[in-house]
Design a protein around this motif. Sequence first.
Motif, mmCIF file in Angstrom:
data_model
loop_
_atom_site.group_PDB
_atom_site.id
_atom_site.type_symbol
_atom_site.label_atom_id
_atom_site.label_comp_id
_atom_site.label_asym_id
_atom_site.label_seq_id
_atom_site.Cartn_x
_atom_site.Cartn_y
_atom_site.Cartn_z
ATOM 1 N N ALA A 184 -14.304 3.420 17.743
ATOM 2 C CA ALA A 184 -14.042 3.398 16.302
ATOM 3 C C ALA A 184 -14.388 2.019 15.764
ATOM 4 N N ILE A 185 -15.104 1.997 14.649
ATOM 5 C CA ILE A 185 -15.353 0.746 13.927
ATOM 6 C C ILE A 185 -14.436 0.731 12.712
ATOM 7 N N VAL A 186 -13.725 -0.364 12.514
ATOM 8 C CA VAL A 186 -12.948 -0.561 11.286
ATOM 9 C C VAL A 186 -13.498 -1.825 10.643
ATOM 10 N N ILE A 187 -14.090 -1.683 9.479
ATOM 11 C CA ILE A 187 -14.753 -2.822 8.839
ATOM 12 C C ILE A 187 -14.254 -3.008 7.406
ATOM 13 N N GLY A 188 -13.992 -4.272 7.062
ATOM 14 C CA GLY A 188 -13.573 -4.567 5.686
ATOM 15 C C GLY A 188 -12.308 -3.850 5.293
ATOM 16 N N ALA A 189 -11.434 -3.626 6.240
ATOM 17 C CA ALA A 189 -10.176 -2.927 5.950
ATOM 18 C C ALA A 189 -9.057 -3.592 6.744
ATOM 19 N N ASN A 190 -7.863 -3.500 6.205
ATOM 20 C CA ASN A 190 -6.694 -4.098 6.850
ATOM 21 C C ASN A 190 -5.605 -3.038 6.937
ATOM 22 N N PRO A 191 -5.864 -1.978 7.739
ATOM 23 C CA PRO A 191 -4.965 -0.816 7.689
ATOM 24 C C PRO A 191 -3.523 -1.113 8.067
ATOM 25 N N ILE A 192 -3.275 -2.121 8.897
ATOM 26 C CA ILE A 192 -1.873 -2.386 9.270
ATOM 27 C C ILE A 192 -1.054 -2.704 8.018
ATOM 28 N N GLU A 193 -1.675 -3.308 7.013
ATOM 29 C CA GLU A 193 -0.949 -3.603 5.771
ATOM 30 C C GLU A 193 -1.225 -2.582 4.669
ATOM 31 N N ASN A 194 -2.439 -2.060 4.632
ATOM 32 C CA ASN A 194 -2.823 -1.240 3.476
ATOM 33 C C ASN A 194 -2.780 0.270 3.721
ATOM 34 N N ALA A 198 -1.903 5.261 8.911
ATOM 35 C CA ALA A 198 -3.213 5.485 9.543
ATOM 36 C C ALA A 198 -3.397 4.492 10.691
ATOM 37 N N ALA A 199 -2.931 3.258 10.500
ATOM 38 C CA ALA A 199 -3.074 2.233 11.536
ATOM 39 C C ALA A 199 -2.361 2.640 12.820
ATOM 40 N N THR A 200 -1.266 3.411 12.710
ATOM 41 C CA THR A 200 -0.567 3.818 13.940
ATOM 42 C C THR A 200 -1.466 4.731 14.780
ATOM 43 N N TYR A 201 -2.303 5.536 14.122
ATOM 44 C CA TYR A 201 -3.234 6.401 14.870
ATOM 45 C C TYR A 201 -4.322 5.553 15.536
ATOM 46 N N TRP A 309 -13.907 2.261 6.664
ATOM 47 C CA TRP A 309 -14.095 1.041 5.899
ATOM 48 C C TRP A 309 -13.187 0.988 4.686
ATOM 49 N N GLY A 310 -13.011 -0.245 4.201
ATOM 50 C CA GLY A 310 -12.105 -0.450 3.078
ATOM 51 C C GLY A 310 -12.778 -1.273 1.997
ATOM 52 N N MET A 311 -11.948 -1.894 1.180
ATOM 53 C CA MET A 311 -12.485 -2.570 -0.004
ATOM 54 C C MET A 311 -13.208 -3.866 0.345
ATOM 55 N N GLY A 312 -13.016 -4.345 1.583
ATOM 56 C CA GLY A 312 -13.807 -5.491 2.029
ATOM 57 C C GLY A 312 -15.284 -5.156 2.072
ATOM 58 N N GLY A 342 -17.671 10.408 12.486
ATOM 59 C CA GLY A 342 -17.680 10.565 11.042
ATOM 60 C C GLY A 342 -17.669 9.271 10.274
ATOM 61 N N LEU A 343 -17.651 9.457 8.954
ATOM 62 C CA LEU A 343 -17.649 8.359 7.984
ATOM 63 C C LEU A 343 -16.381 8.495 7.159
ATOM 64 N N HIS A 344 -15.599 7.422 7.090
ATOM 65 C CA HIS A 344 -14.314 7.541 6.398
ATOM 66 C C HIS A 344 -13.989 6.259 5.616
ATOM 67 N N PRO A 345 -14.327 6.249 4.310
ATOM 68 C CA PRO A 345 -13.809 5.157 3.476
ATOM 69 C C PRO A 345 -12.315 5.387 3.262
ATOM 70 N N LEU A 346 -11.492 4.453 3.690
ATOM 71 C CA LEU A 346 -10.035 4.618 3.556
ATOM 72 C C LEU A 346 -9.667 4.446 2.094
#
Length: 701
Positions: A184-194, A198-201, A309-312, A342-346
């Motif tokens: 999994a790539i997580v880019i420009g996102a800070n899921p632990i805070e935002n 989802a971050a728990t998964y 990806w996120g707002m970053g 897949g592609l998933h903008p959070l």
Amino acid sequence: VGDRKDFDTETESVCPFCGVGCKVSLKVKDNKVKYVEGINGPANEGRLCVKGRFGFDYIHHKHRLTVPLIRRDDAPAKGLNVDPGDLSTHFREATWEEAMDLAAKGLIKLRDEDPKSVAGFGSAKCTNEEAYLFQKFIRQGFKHNNVDHCTRLCHASSVAALIENVGSGAVTATFNEVKNSDVAIVIGANPIENHPVAATYFKQFTKRGGKLIVMDPRGVGLRRFADEMLQFRPGADVAMLNSIMNVIVEEELYDSQYIHRWTENWEAEKAHLKDFTPEAMEKISGIDPEQIRRVARTFANAKAGIIFWGMGVSQHIHGTDNSRCLISLALMTGNVGKPGAGLHPLRGQNNVQGASDAGLIPMFLPDYQTVTSDDVRRSFTDVWGGGDFSNEKGLTVTEIVDQVYAGNIKGMYIQGENPAMSDPDVEHARDAFAKLDLMIVQDIFLTETANYADIILPASALYEKNGTVSNTNRQVQRVRPAVTPPGEAREDWAITVELGQRIGLPWDYKDVSEVFAEMKLNMKSLDNITWERLETETVTYPSLSPEDPGQAIVFGDGFPREEGRAKFTPAAVIPPDEAPDADFPMIMTTGRQLEHWHTGSMTRRSQVLDHVEPEANCSLHPKTLRRLGIQPGEMLRLSTRRGSIEIMARADRAIAEDMVFVPFAYVEAAANVLTNPAIDPYGKIPEFKFSAVKVEKIDQQ
Ligand code: SF4
């Protein structure tokens, strides 16, 4: 919380904060929510984060608006100058009859002079039905498309790239699908805070051996779980992503079969990537070529890879290009349309997906059907009872504000949005709002935006409403009223309906379910999803039959584009709009904190959350603070070409030494006083994530 058994009623609804869409059970006594429990929704499986668990009491806050208000004739000049504890200096209480009459007459007068002198901002905090009604109010009532909402400020560029290249603006796989991924790539996102649930998964995924690759200029919390952390230079996303794809091309790691069967424009993409060697791009991104090669091989060799990806990624003038790169990376490795891929903008707000789906955007009607098509518009006006409206794409959030400032838009109807806090270069937006002849604000608190209002209509919080919302996973869920709104406050949909009737629209909705039924007539995405089904289940769209709970993964059998093929769109490196220089030598980025939600209007009125994080603060690297002679806890001044704020300093080793991170929830040190309003040419999203800034110590006498 008190005695956990001491409640009268339990009501199922959905958390009002982020796009994860956690299902909750609200325990109520004497019309007050006593506490909240997570229940078994498909996105949260009983889990909640601190906001969902403790951030509910804002709905009972003493600042709730309970009666309609009208600006007093002798009120001081419009500005950010109303005391939320004493509104009587600026506003007088009115009956609904008087307030609605004044609002409708004002709108009709402006419409008679020039329909385009009125524009609207709806809200991603409202339900699908409310978003649908709001866009219909502007389109049917004023015959144009100048209606938008805060998606413009979060993922408009992601949606633009997804529609362009895969034919649909929503995610291709739910975030829970990470359970079937290898990488999994997580880019420009800070899921632990935002997106904490989802971050728990994502954390569970690493526990069972999944490889996590985190990419961000900031050392976000998820790096502690990552196999690879790429802390690239701010604004260098395209250079870095193209170099990863360059390796995949050079080492022939791409999936030829998938590319041949399901895509177009591959040769152009391949040729374009030739010059983006990891060595050449290191100068821009700062990432070691060996790490780029490792990451490229890991992702390309995975059986199933997924990209979040996120707002970053999205909040740049090259936000659309960033998303184009991520889409290309997924396509060339065959990572769309199969389990774990897949592609998933959070998505940010609880209903930003649903509000966009419902057409609360200036270029698209519901289900992203373009306003430029005569057939499409006719299909709506047939349902709406005749008439037509402009075939021109409407103005976006920042374009509307510019037209207000220029005096061309004279009236605004704003439902549940707070642009006087959330817009870039926000002093410009505030100056614009002060010029309006008629500003109708519908909200639950006297927001910063409502400070500028002529008429304020008291509305309902999510836990006081009936309707549906759609989360980042495309999951449609019912929200239900657990308590009644305070005083004379009403549900947003009912307010819009009455105002619509008063400006002459042939509307006759008796219940919000009738709005949902009308939406279904022109939204194929809602096929097989009925109000009755939603009484007892969550349904993911698309749902292929009345029994199908919905498709977690889409596009396994082709894309909703010509010949069913997705497209590669090459992306060039575009530098940020303003470079640091001698006057503004550092880089400022903005974002959220775990405890606070967006402009803070709800979470700063929530006792627990405000207690944990009570004060405006910004984060810098400890070395930077030492260099500037600033101790953590001291005040500093941040200045950009737009303005200055004074804010408390915090030390954070995860911040690059030339950066400062500023949360945007605090009105007393509003980050958006500083942000750059330059926009991405496709998604029209502002460059919130990069401003040249000066940091100074304030002399503490
Ligand atoms: Fe609410 Fe999002 Fe937290 Fe879930 S993760 S409880 S939806 S804020």
